[in-house]
Design a protein around this motif. Structure first.
Motif, PDB file in Angstrom:
ATOM      1  N   UNK A 255       9.855  23.795 122.159  1.00 27.85           N
ATOM      2  CA  UNK A 255       9.071  22.088 122.042  1.00 27.85           C
ATOM      3  C   UNK A 255       8.555  22.054 120.615  1.00 27.85           C
ATOM      4  N   UNK A 256       8.942  20.874 120.417  1.00 25.07           N
ATOM      5  CA  UNK A 256       8.477  20.686 118.970  1.00 25.07           C
ATOM      6  C   UNK A 256       7.257  20.234 118.747  1.00 25.07           C
ATOM      7  N   UNK A 262      13.781  20.880 120.731  1.00 23.37           N
ATOM      8  CA  UNK A 262      14.979  20.779 119.725  1.00 23.37           C
ATOM      9  C   UNK A 262      14.930  22.076 119.097  1.00 23.37           C
ATOM     10  N   UNK A 263      15.149  22.500 118.093  1.00 25.34           N
ATOM     11  CA  UNK A 263      15.366  23.602 117.291  1.00 25.34           C
ATOM     12  C   UNK A 263      14.535  23.603 116.166  1.00 25.34           C
ATOM     13  N   UNK A 264      13.768  24.726 115.780  1.00 26.42           N
ATOM     14  CA  UNK A 264      13.203  24.842 114.558  1.00 26.42           C
ATOM     15  C   UNK A 264      13.818  25.904 113.525  1.00 26.42           C
ATOM     16  N   UNK A 265      13.715  25.982 112.247  1.00 25.99           N
ATOM     17  CA  UNK A 265      13.934  26.884 111.348  1.00 25.99           C
ATOM     18  C   UNK A 265      13.347  28.398 111.547  1.00 25.99           C
ATOM     19  N   UNK A 266      14.341  29.293 111.208  1.00 29.17           N
ATOM     20  CA  UNK A 266      13.797  30.692 111.533  1.00 29.17           C
ATOM     21  C   UNK A 266      13.078  31.063 110.113  1.00 29.17           C
ATOM     22  N   UNK A 267      12.271  32.013 110.124  1.00 21.57           N
ATOM     23  CA  UNK A 267      11.534  32.258 108.793  1.00 21.57           C
ATOM     24  C   UNK A 267      11.768  34.027 108.496  1.00 21.57           C
ATOM     25  N   UNK A 365       5.476  45.726 133.513  1.00 23.06           N
ATOM     26  CA  UNK A 365       5.868  47.049 132.999  1.00 23.06           C
ATOM     27  C   UNK A 365       6.618  47.724 134.033  1.00 23.06           C
ATOM     28  N   UNK A 366       6.308  47.507 135.500  1.00 22.21           N
ATOM     29  CA  UNK A 366       7.161  48.142 136.412  1.00 22.21           C
ATOM     30  C   UNK A 366       8.586  47.664 136.312  1.00 22.21           C
ATOM     31  N   UNK A 367       9.001  46.317 136.053  1.00 19.09           N
ATOM     32  CA  UNK A 367      10.126  46.114 135.757  1.00 19.09           C
ATOM     33  C   UNK A 367      11.045  46.533 134.583  1.00 19.09           C
ATOM     34  N   UNK A 368      10.299  46.603 133.494  1.00 24.34           N
ATOM     35  CA  UNK A 368      10.777  47.376 132.261  1.00 24.34           C
ATOM     36  C   UNK A 368      11.037  48.815 132.538  1.00 24.34           C
ATOM     37  N   UNK A 369      10.423  49.472 133.497  1.00 25.87           N
ATOM     38  CA  UNK A 369      10.502  50.853 133.623  1.00 25.87           C
ATOM     39  C   UNK A 369      11.902  51.063 134.275  1.00 25.87           C
ATOM     40  N   UNK A 370      12.208  49.934 135.123  1.00 27.52           N
ATOM     41  CA  UNK A 370      13.483  50.084 136.039  1.00 27.52           C
ATOM     42  C   UNK A 370      14.834  49.656 135.904  1.00 27.52           C
ATOM     43  N   UNK A 371      14.660  48.469 134.772  1.00 26.37           N
ATOM     44  CA  UNK A 371      15.948  47.666 134.381  1.00 26.37           C
ATOM     45  C   UNK A 371      15.776  47.177 132.984  1.00 26.37           C
ATOM     46  N   UNK A 372      17.079  46.740 132.275  1.00 30.62           N
ATOM     47  CA  UNK A 372      16.493  46.217 130.951  1.00 30.62           C
ATOM     48  C   UNK A 372      16.152  44.621 131.186  1.00 30.62           C
ATOM     49  N   UNK A 373      15.537  44.480 130.392  1.00 28.11           N
ATOM     50  CA  UNK A 373      14.546  42.927 130.378  1.00 28.11           C
ATOM     51  C   UNK A 373      14.587  42.633 129.110  1.00 28.11           C
ATOM     52  N   UNK A 374      14.930  41.213 128.643  1.00 30.81           N
ATOM     53  CA  UNK A 374      14.800  40.555 127.559  1.00 30.81           C
ATOM     54  C   UNK A 374      13.442  39.614 127.764  1.00 30.81           C
ATOM     55  N   UNK A 375      12.645  39.914 126.671  1.00 29.17           N
ATOM     56  CA  UNK A 375      11.448  39.127 126.682  1.00 29.17           C
ATOM     57  C   UNK A 375      11.604  37.912 125.614  1.00 29.17           C
ATOM     58  N   UNK A 376      11.613  36.882 125.886  1.00 30.61           N
ATOM     59  CA  UNK A 376      11.716  35.634 125.006  1.00 30.61           C
ATOM     60  C   UNK A 376      10.502  35.191 124.530  1.00 30.61           C
ATOM     61  N   UNK A 377      10.275  35.012 123.177  1.00 28.66           N
ATOM     62  CA  UNK A 377       9.374  34.234 122.599  1.00 28.66           C
ATOM     63  C   UNK A 377       9.572  32.955 121.914  1.00 28.66           C
ATOM     64  N   UNK A 378       9.160  31.802 122.019  1.00 26.32           N
ATOM     65  CA  UNK A 378       9.298  30.724 121.589  1.00 26.32           C
ATOM     66  C   UNK A 378       8.657  30.396 120.360  1.00 26.32           C
ATOM     67  N   UNK A 379       9.669  29.981 119.218  1.00 27.99           N
ATOM     68  CA  UNK A 379       9.120  29.446 117.936  1.00 27.99           C
ATOM     69  C   UNK A 379       8.372  28.163 118.170  1.00 27.99           C
ATOM     70  N   UNK A 380       7.939  27.203 117.228  1.00 20.13           N
ATOM     71  CA  UNK A 380       7.479  26.045 117.287  1.00 20.13           C
ATOM     72  C   UNK A 380       6.090  26.123 118.271  1.00 20.13           C
ATOM     73  N   UNK A 381       6.219  25.190 119.256  1.00 23.49           N
ATOM     74  CA  UNK A 381       5.313  24.992 120.151  1.00 23.49           C
ATOM     75  C   UNK A 381       5.577  25.565 121.631  1.00 23.49           C
ATOM     76  N   UNK A 382       6.581  26.510 121.427  1.00 18.71           N
ATOM     77  CA  UNK A 382       6.829  27.205 122.718  1.00 18.71           C
ATOM     78  C   UNK A 382       8.160  27.056 123.237  1.00 18.71           C
ATOM     79  N   UNK A 383       8.437  27.881 124.078  1.00 19.81           N
ATOM     80  CA  UNK A 383       9.916  27.684 124.780  1.00 19.81           C
ATOM     81  C   UNK A 383       9.902  26.558 125.706  1.00 19.81           C
ATOM     82  N   UNK A 384      11.010  25.864 125.527  1.00 13.09           N
ATOM     83  CA  UNK A 384      11.104  24.784 126.418  1.00 13.09           C
ATOM     84  C   UNK A 384      11.303  25.124 127.943  1.00 13.09           C
TER      85      UNK A 384
END
Length: 425
Positions: A255-256, A262-267, A365-384
């Motif tokens: 979210x812009x 849209x997409x924001x620049x990385x830092x 925490x229980x999920x991470x202990x049992x299987x692979x997990x990708x925790x997504x963080x959004x830049x800008x004003x957060x994930x769409x």
């Protein structure tokens, strides 16, 4: 030490008070127990102590007239406690505080509970023995009485025994062994057979630390450690669930500022700092996602400078952290890479300061202990919303009750990772 127990089942304590150290303490006068039945203060022929709850609902509520009369009839009430799952947790520290009291009165509730106005009439401290529900306060009262009585001088046959037990030093106790020296091929640790008191003490300390780290790492949050303790813990081989967790820093779709997607620049700072968080907590990887080719090229130059270029010689620690960074054109590519690392599909957890959450931190925490997990963080004003909608779970905002939720993404990454993987959870 006097324990007054207010209970409608005084016979519940017969066995508890007639065996073991508690029985010996009562016989020796170290502990005195008075059982008071509120039914004895009832005015009707049925000795009624409960009634229907105002507002309706199932069950009955213990009323005030009999309880208040029973409390006011005590000669030495001392500190008033109520056994309740909503109370202060019963810890060794609290037990030590209560052991300094001359008298304690324990209110054992039944049914749906006790009329809440009891707290307006008396200074009562609710105490909980755990996050579970019992049929009444009697079982909990036994736990509290024994925890407190053990700390009263004269209760233990050898007072030094209490000083070495679990929680006495803030840690779990070391394991114990006795004869025979070898049983079914299992030998007693050599250090305990050495006769060297310093070596035995050091072994016990190490095992206490290791046991606490494995079973109750949260205890370290309130326990001072020496330099030797910290050095030993760093050297302990330990399988961390952090290897299952990858952080994904998503630059698009997000979210812009104007509310559009849209997409924001990385830092540079985001890449550096989140990589260092990932290395500190032993994560499986740090996945940087941007659909912009020029941004991927920029990120590659930043990473290569530290991993292979002049930065490697100047700061090898930074290179170690940046080695966890992988670059992806999209979230699907990042998920595929994480899944390939672990040989099975990775779950996607999303973060949002806006809410609402669909998965608690405990469940994550229980999920991470049992299987692979990708925790997504959004830049800008957060994930769409498109990312949030496809996630297997959305974590709660870090400060859900604050009117200001505008942390930088790198600050949020550090807090979030500690909340999911920190040694003191």
């Amino acid at each position: 030490m006097l324990f007054n127990i207010l209970t409608i089942f005084p016979e519940f304590f017969d066995s508890f008070l007639s065996c073991g150290l508690m029985a010996k303490a009562v016989e020796a006068g170290v502990v005195e127990v008075a059982r008071v039945n509120p039914r004895d203060y009832a005015q009707d022929r049925h000795h009624t102590v409960d009634d229907r709850p105002y507002g309706g609902g199932p069950g009955m509520v213990m009323g005030l007239p009999t309880l208040v009369a029973a409390l006011r009839g005590l000669e030495r009430p001392g500190k008033l406690l109520m056994l309740s799952p909503a109370g202060r947790p019963l810890t060794q520290r609290l037990a030590g505080e209560l052991a300094g009291e001359g008298a304690l009165t324990l209110l054992c509730g039944r049914y749906e509970g006790i009329d809440a106005r009891i707290f307006d009439l008396f200074d009562i401290v609710p105490v909980s023995v755990g996050d579970f529900v019992l049929s009444g306060g009697e079982s909990a009262a036994c736990c509290l009485m024994e925890a407190v009585a053990r700390l009263v001088p004269g209760f233990m046959g050898k007072d030094a025994s209490a000083e070495e037990e679990s929680f006495a030093s803030g840690l779990l106790e070391y394991p114990h062994y006795t004869r025979p020296e070898v049983f079914e091929g299992l030998a007693v640790p050599a250090e305990l057979l050495s006769g060297h008191h310093a070596a035995i003490a050091a072994w016990r300390r190490r095992r206490s630390l290791e046991t606490t780290l494995a079973r109750r790492p949260d205890l370290f949050d309130a326990t001072p450690l020496s330099n030797d303790d910290s050095t030993h813990l760093r050297g302990v081989a330990r399988v961390r669930p952090g290897r299952n967790m990858h952080i994904g820093l998503v630059h698009g779709p997000v979210v812009l500022k104007d509310g559009k997607v849209g997409t924001v620049s990385l830092t540079n700072l985001d890449v550096h700092d989140i990589a260092r968080v990932s290395r500190t907590y032993g994560l499986g990887g740090f996945e940087v996602v941007t659909p912009l080719r020029d941004q991927l090229a920029l990120a590659a130059r930043i990473v290569d400078h530290w991993r292979e270029g002049p930065g490697l010689a100047a700061n090898p620690d930074r290179a170690e952290a940046l080695s966890l960074v992988r670059l992806h054109e999209g979230l699907d590519a990042a998920l595929a890479a994480v899944s390939a690392d672990h040989g099975r599909p990775a779950a996607l957890l999303a973060t949002s300061a806006r809410g609402p959450a669909t998965m608690s931190f405990a469940a994550a925490r229980e999920l991470i202990a049992s299987r692979p997990v990708l925790v997504a963080l959004g830049t800008g004003h957060g994930l769409a919303d498109a990312v949030l909608d496809r996630a297997d779970g959305i974590l709660p905002p870090l400060r859900p009750f604050s009117d200001y939720n505008h942390l930088s993404v790198r600050a949020a990454a550090g807090i979030l990772t500690d909340r999911l993987l920190g040694d003191a959870l």
